[in-house]
Every structure is written in structure tokens, then in C-alpha cells.
Design an enzyme around this catalytic site. Structure first.
Site, PDB file in Angstrom:
ATOM      1  CG  HIS A   1      12.848   2.162   0.880  1.00  0.00           C
ATOM      2  ND1 HIS A   1      13.191   0.833   1.014  1.00  0.00           N
ATOM      3  CD2 HIS A   1      12.216   2.492   2.037  1.00  0.00           C
ATOM      4  CE1 HIS A   1      12.780   0.373   2.183  1.00  0.00           C
ATOM      5  NE2 HIS A   1      12.188   1.364   2.834  1.00  0.00           N
TER       6      HIS A   1
ATOM      7  CG  ASN B   1      16.183   2.390   8.980  1.00  0.00           C
ATOM      8  OD1 ASN B   1      17.115   2.931   9.560  1.00  0.00           O
ATOM      9  ND2 ASN B   1      14.919   2.579   9.326  1.00  0.00           N
TER      10      ASN B   1
ATOM     11  CG  HIS C   1      12.208  -1.180  -4.204  1.00  0.00           C
ATOM     12  ND1 HIS C   1      11.690  -1.730  -5.355  1.00  0.00           N
ATOM     13  CD2 HIS C   1      12.634   0.054  -4.546  1.00  0.00           C
ATOM     14  CE1 HIS C   1      11.780  -0.864  -6.342  1.00  0.00           C
ATOM     15  NE2 HIS C   1      12.351   0.233  -5.877  1.00  0.00           N
TER      16      HIS C   1
ATOM     17  CB  CYS D   1       8.167  -2.833  -7.653  1.00  0.00           C
ATOM     18  SG  CYS D   1       9.731  -3.693  -7.376  1.00  0.00           S
TER      19      CYS D   1
ATOM     20  CD  GLN E   1      11.087   5.350   6.568  1.00  0.00           C
ATOM     21  OE1 GLN E   1      10.200   6.031   7.081  1.00  0.00           O
ATOM     22  NE2 GLN E   1      11.421   4.156   7.013  1.00  0.00           N
TER      23      GLN E   1
ATOM     24  CB  SER F   1       9.752  -3.868   6.696  1.00  0.00           C
ATOM     25  OG  SER F   1       9.505  -2.490   6.514  1.00  0.00           O
TER      26      SER F   1
ATOM     27  CG  HIS G   1      12.731  -5.556  -5.830  1.00  0.00           C
ATOM     28  ND1 HIS G   1      11.894  -4.976  -4.890  1.00  0.00           N
ATOM     29  CD2 HIS G   1      13.096  -6.758  -5.317  1.00  0.00           C
ATOM     30  CE1 HIS G   1      11.739  -5.804  -3.866  1.00  0.00           C
ATOM     31  NE2 HIS G   1      12.468  -6.901  -4.101  1.00  0.00           N
TER      32      HIS G   1
ATOM     33  CB  CYS H   1       8.271  -5.109  -4.125  1.00  0.00           C
ATOM     34  SG  CYS H   1       8.977  -3.543  -3.594  1.00  0.00           S
TER      35      CYS H   1
END
Ligand code: G1P
Ligand code: G1P
Lengths: 364, 364
Positions: B180, B167, B178, B55, B182, B175, B122, B52
Site C-alpha cells: 500500500h 513507505n 500489505h 486485507c 499513501q 507498519s 497481502h 491485517c
């Protein structure tokens, strides 16, 4: 010093049809993709599928049986989004200044929904159909448009606009492979269409000509976004396209609706429709998914609504990099504004260079 | 005679934030589904994944290495949609009446994009994170907002608005699993936000109060669309929701942006965020996909833009019937207008009745 390069530097383009913007980030196509893959299309479907509720002679989802139709076939949608009969919505006093009146604006919507089987053959799609069979589809659209207009005029059916469209492929929510489209007919003009009409009328007031008259002239001059043309129509990737390989079929002369098409227009539409969709399928050698639809005059339009309407079709295909990797309009796109990863000019060039005559499945 | 029933009869609702309509067809949820199924989520991911690129300690997509971060971690997006440096877009004479000037409106867009790793772990997601760890995420959002504003003020970075979003799930184009989000920071205010600001200002001129002040009062009165509330925030399914289980988190008092949050607001946001997303995950016992994001004041806003801004968050989740069957906004939605298959009141009731305290994976 370096110069601004539209194929490398980020910019926003304005869409004068919908009065909105799209962010173009051409360098972004380079990022790796670890996300969702669409199912690759395998052309193994039979000509007739006994379990398909759209095939000739089969039983439909809510009972009833399809006739053994041999050409294009229209029937009412068994799960219509709008219905012809429903009780009236009680009126509240609109002049009272209540919070509800300020904030909750609601309208009843009646109408009718239809399914249009393009062909009795389960495993075909538009690019694979014969031109003479595509003419049947176009005739069906025309008949539907004119019939609905007449029913509204003569027997007061609550029909103001008919949205004719096709969802193709599982990536576009299509729940049945059998080649078919839909038509939703409403007593309201849907937002996208009424926004376009507003834009047309604004443009005419400002420039004393039609937006599409100018736009066609400009695209035929510049050619960089042009994909196909014939006597009656052109296909462009709009300057303000959102989807990677979005296109528009526009009639070169002002024709308000398919209700007015003569035989030449029908022949030319069938031919450009076939060539465009062959290019699409050939791009990734797959059955290219999309939503497409007709934008045209409201039923029985008069005055400005009739004068400003200009027949065109939008194609919104989701694929971006391959048969299995699509563009997602999510996150920034939903909260901020649509964003695309290649320029419309790059998309048009790719489409222009693809074979539009022979479908990849027929190349052997 | 039969009466109009909002949970059975089709109607359109107006969205005063975006000045658009949604078609509500509550009876349509009954149709069969033969279309695409989303991959069901299987909670088998490890705490740390050596492949990943998010990570701690791992290599990133374009080289470089993540630090061994132990809390929330922000870094610049390796595939930014906008960049801080690009050559200026040459100005064309805007007064000349050319077809290009009439139809092709384009702006250069500079800016910066960031990735925000919510947690070093993760296999977590917001509903599974501890409140104290969610506070780190909220702190990171606040710091980012205030830092970008300061860089714009003090060193003239071209930053006008920062769109913070997440997202989640492959269905929403994510995609990487993990946890996250933006942040895209632009020198332009994105369309959705500027449309909201326009609506706020229009409302204030007409009613001499804030749209959200009235809206919150009304939703707290009616309660039928209310999902959750605490001292500082409420969660509602908006009257005009498009996505099946769309919600909005709205601050009860006018707060322009997260830049202004005190500790109470942070605690209350963390808590309501956790409860809402636990409800989402519990609905279909899956990791509920969505796109969500913050809407707030432009950076360094003054005057009306500051006065009209009201912190809120939108959640746009695609699932409709189960962990694997989503709503597709295609065809009619793209060509006509958004359409939904259950009423916002039905969606709110379902969400209200779900457990918001214990995540389904912790029930054993
Ligand atoms: O940035 P990511 O996760 O690679 O990409 C995802 O989010 C972006 C911002 O919402 C979208 O433009 C992409 O289509 C989507 O796949
Ligand atoms: O009518 P269908 O094919 O069942 O459904 C499809 O098209 C409709 C109209 O575009 C959409 O509302 C649905 O979300 C989509 O799955």
C-alpha cells in the site's frame, strides 16, 4: 464554536534557522503501531570489553593499539570520510556555458576525522559520567577546536569548520557502545551550518539584533518549551522541533565557540549536559539514543561569520512512544516535509517533569 | 603525480533541485560494521492475513470494514495527519514588531489523507505484481489527483498539493506489509516540492530552458548514471544522490502531472516501475525497502507553477551493504550535511548490471 487548539489541530511551524517548515499533527500519536521495534537496551556491558576497538590497550580496526588511556582520549578516525591529502580536482572552464557547468557543481573536500573516547570505561554514557569526567570531554572538544584552528592558521591545513558530534545507540547507526563522539573537520562549511549563518546574518540585517538574543528572551518569557536552565545555558524544545524530543542547548550570552569557554561555562555545560541526558534516559528507562552536536563559529572566523556565530548544541533523538518505538522520518517527510506527532510544548512538559538528578539505574 | 579519482577521493556535489550539498566519501565503504542489523525479510506471508487491517473484508483499526476489493482500493486514512475541518487559526496582527511575530511563524493546515491498497493480495509488492495490475495502481493515482483537483475547484476543498508516496519495509517505518501507499493532500505546498519549484523557476530564468530538459539530455549523453529507459521515462541515480541506491524516474518530455498521463505513459511507467523494483529486490535477494513518491504540479496549478512542473518520482532506499545493513543518515548528516559512501556512478553500474526482468523469488 470550537477554538483552534495547538495540541489538537494540524499546523505548520517555520524554522528560522534552516528556513524550512515542519508539519505538526498532534492527534496522530493515537494510531496503533505494528512496525519495527528497536532492540531494548540491556545494561549488561562490562567495564572493559576485550573485543572493543575503543577500549584502552586494545587493538584498533586497522591495526595499531590504543594506549592505556585513563581519561578522555582523541585519535584519528581509521575510516575517515575526508583525508588531508588528495590530488587537486582539475578545474574546468567555469565560464563556458556547458550542460555540465550548468548542472554538475562539484568541489574537492579535504579534511580530517577524529574519534573522541569520552571515558576509558566501556559501559558508561554521558548521563552516567561524573561531572569532573564530563569536564574532560568538554576540555577535549575545546582543545581540538583550538588546535585545528591553529594548524589551519600556522601550517595551512585545509580546515574551515569542525563538526563535533555524537551518535548514541544502535538506532542512530552507532556501531560501538563504548562512549565516544566524533569530529569531522572539513575545508568547507557544511550545509546545515552555512544555512544557519545565512539565517543569523539575515536576521541581524532585518532586526538589528541576534536571532538567538531574541529567541532566548522569548523562550524564557513563555517558559512552555523550556526544559532546563542555569547561569550560562538553557535547554529548550525548539518551537520548530522536528524529532519528538528534540532539544537545543543554547548559551544565554553570545559566545562564538567552545574555543572561548572559561571554567564557569565548562562547569555549566557539563552540568546541564548531564541533567538533560539523565532526563532522556529516565523517560523510557533506557539508554536514550540520539545524534547530538555542537554548532559554532567556523575555525578562524572573522567579520560576520564570527560576529553572527552563537554556540549551541542540537539533540536529535528518534524515540517516540517507548524504548522500542521510534519516529520514522520517511515517506511524506522525505518527499514533502518533516512531520511530528506531538507538539513541542507537550514534549517539553514531559521532559521538564522528569527527574534530571538521579539516573534510573542508580535508583536502587 | 596521482590524479583526482572520483571513486576514491572525497568531494561534494551540489543538488540543484533542493539547493543543498552532499559529501561523497567513496573509500569509506571499507569500514567494518558492528552496528544495527535490519531484520532479514522472509517471504512467508500468506496471500490473505485475517489480522491485517488492509486485507479485503477485514475490520479496520478504528472500526469499519474493508469491502472485498479485487483490485486497487483507496480509502481515507483512519489516522490522518491533516483533517478537512478544523477551527480557523486566530490571526495576530502581523505588522506589530513583536518577538513572536519575528520568530514564531505558524500556519493552520487542513487537508485529507488516503491509503491506497495496491492489491488485495497481502503478500505481494510492486515488483511482484502483474503489469496489468500495476496499471490499476497508476489509474488510482491519476483518479485521485484529478478528483482532488476537481473538489478543490468545484466545492472549495482546501487542497493545493497531493503528495503520493509509498513507505516499503519495516526499515522505512512501514507498519503493515500489505502492499500500500499513501496520499497526503494539503492546503500548503510541502517544503521539498516548493523548493523544487523555486529551483525550476530560477533555472528557467537563468538558462531559458527547463532544468529537467537539460538534465535528461546530459544524463542520456553521459550514460554513467543511467539505469533504465524506455520511450517515455528514464531511471537515473542522480548526480547528487544522497541514499546509497537512490534513483529518480523522470518523464523524458515535460508532463506536469499524472493527471495528464495517456495510456502509453501509463504503460511505460508501469513497466519501468516493475523493472526498477525487480532490480532493487534482486540486489540483495530481499524485499528492498524504500520510500518513494511522485513529484508533480500542484493541484489546479496555473502560470509558472504549471509551466515549471515536470513529473518525476524519487526512490529513497536505505540499504547499503546487504539485506540487513543500511546507511544511517545521522550525526554528521544531521548536523552538517548528507554523506554517502559510494559514488552515484558505482551505484548506477551495480543497478544496471542487475536483472530487471525476473524477480529472484521466481527464479526457481
Ligand atoms: O502512516 P504510517 O504508515 O502509520 O507511518 C509512517 O509514514 C508516515 C508518513 O511518511 C510517517 O510520518 C511515520 O513516521 C511512518 O511511521
Ligand atoms: O562513523 P561511524 O560511527 O562508523 O558511522 C556512523 O556515523 C557517521 C557519521 O554521522 C555516518 O555517516 C554513518 O552512516 C553512521 O553509521
Amino acid at each position: 464554536a470550537q477554538e483552534f487548539d495547538f495540541s489538537d489541530h494540524s499546523h505548520r511551524r517555520y524554522n528560522p534557522l534552516t528556513d524550512s517548515w515542519v508539519l505538526v499533527s498532534p492527534h496522530r500519536a493515537k494510531r496503533p503501531w505494528l512496525g519495527q521495534q528497536e532492540a531494548a537496551y540491556k545494561p549488561t556491558a562490562p567495564l572493559y570489553d576485550s573485543k572493543c576497538y575503543l577500549c584502552p590497550g586494545n587493538e584498533r580496526a586497522t591495526g595499531g593499539q590504543n594506549p592505556k588511556y585513563e581519561s578522555t582520549y582523541i585519535f584519528p578516525n581509521d575510516y575517515a570520510a575526508v583525508k588531508i591529502d588528495q590530488p587537486p580536482l582539475p578545474k574546468t572552464d567555469p565560464d563556458k556555458d556547458t550542460l555540465r557547468n550548468r548542472l554538475f557543481n562539484v568541489q574537492s573536500v579535504r579534511g580530517n576525522c577524529f574519534v573522541i573516547c569520552f571515558s576509558p570505561k566501556h559501559n558508561l554514557s554521558i548521563p552516567q559520567m561524573k561531572l569532573s569526567d564530563l569536564i574532560h570531554v568538554i576540555n577535549a572538544w575545546q582543545t581540538l577546536y583550538n588546535d585545528l584552528a591553529r594548524e589551519a592558521r600556522e601550517i595551512h591545513k585545509p580546515y574551515k569548520y569542525v563538526q563535533i558530534f555524537e551518535n548514541k545507540g544502535t538506532a542512530m547507526g552507532c556501531s560501538n557502545l563504548h562512549p565516544h563522539g566524533q569530529a569531522w573537520c572539513l575545508e568547507a562549511i557544511p550545509s546545515e551550518v552555512s544555512q544557519e549563518l545565512k539565517s543569523f546574518s539575515k536576521y541581524k540585517h532585518e532586526h538589528n539584533t541576534d536571532l538567538f538574543a531574541d529567541y532566548i528572551k522569548l523562550e524564557l518569557q513563555e517558559k512552555s518549551r523550556l526544559v532546563l536552565e542555569n547561569e550560562s545555558f538553557m535547554v529548550v524544545v525548539p518551537y520548530w522541533a522536528v524529532w519528538p524530543f528534540e532539544t537545543m542547548i543554547v548559551s544565554k550570552k553570545k559566545i562564538p565557540s567552545i574555543g572561548n569557554f572559561n571554567q564557569t561555562l565548562k562547569d555549566d555545560l557539563a552540568s546541564i549536559l548531564k541533567r538533560l541526558t539523565i532526563k532522556y534516559d529516565n523517560m523510557f528507562e533506557t539508554s536514550f539514543p540520539y545524534s547530538m552536536g555542537l554548532h559554532q563559529a567556523p575555525l578562524n572566523a572573522t567579520g560576520d561569520a564570527l560576529n553572527d556565530s552563537w554556540f549551541h548544541m542540537h539533540f536529535y533523538p528518534p524515540l517516540l512512544r517507548s524504548a522500542t518505538v521510534r519516529k520514522f522520518l520517511v515517506g511524506f517527510e522525505m518527499l514533502g516535509e518533516p512531520q511530528r506527532d506531538l507538539t513541542p510544548e507537550q514534549a517539553a512538559e514531559k521532559l521538564r517533569n522528569l527527574d534530571g538528578e538521579v539516573h534510573y539505574l542508580e535508583k536502587f
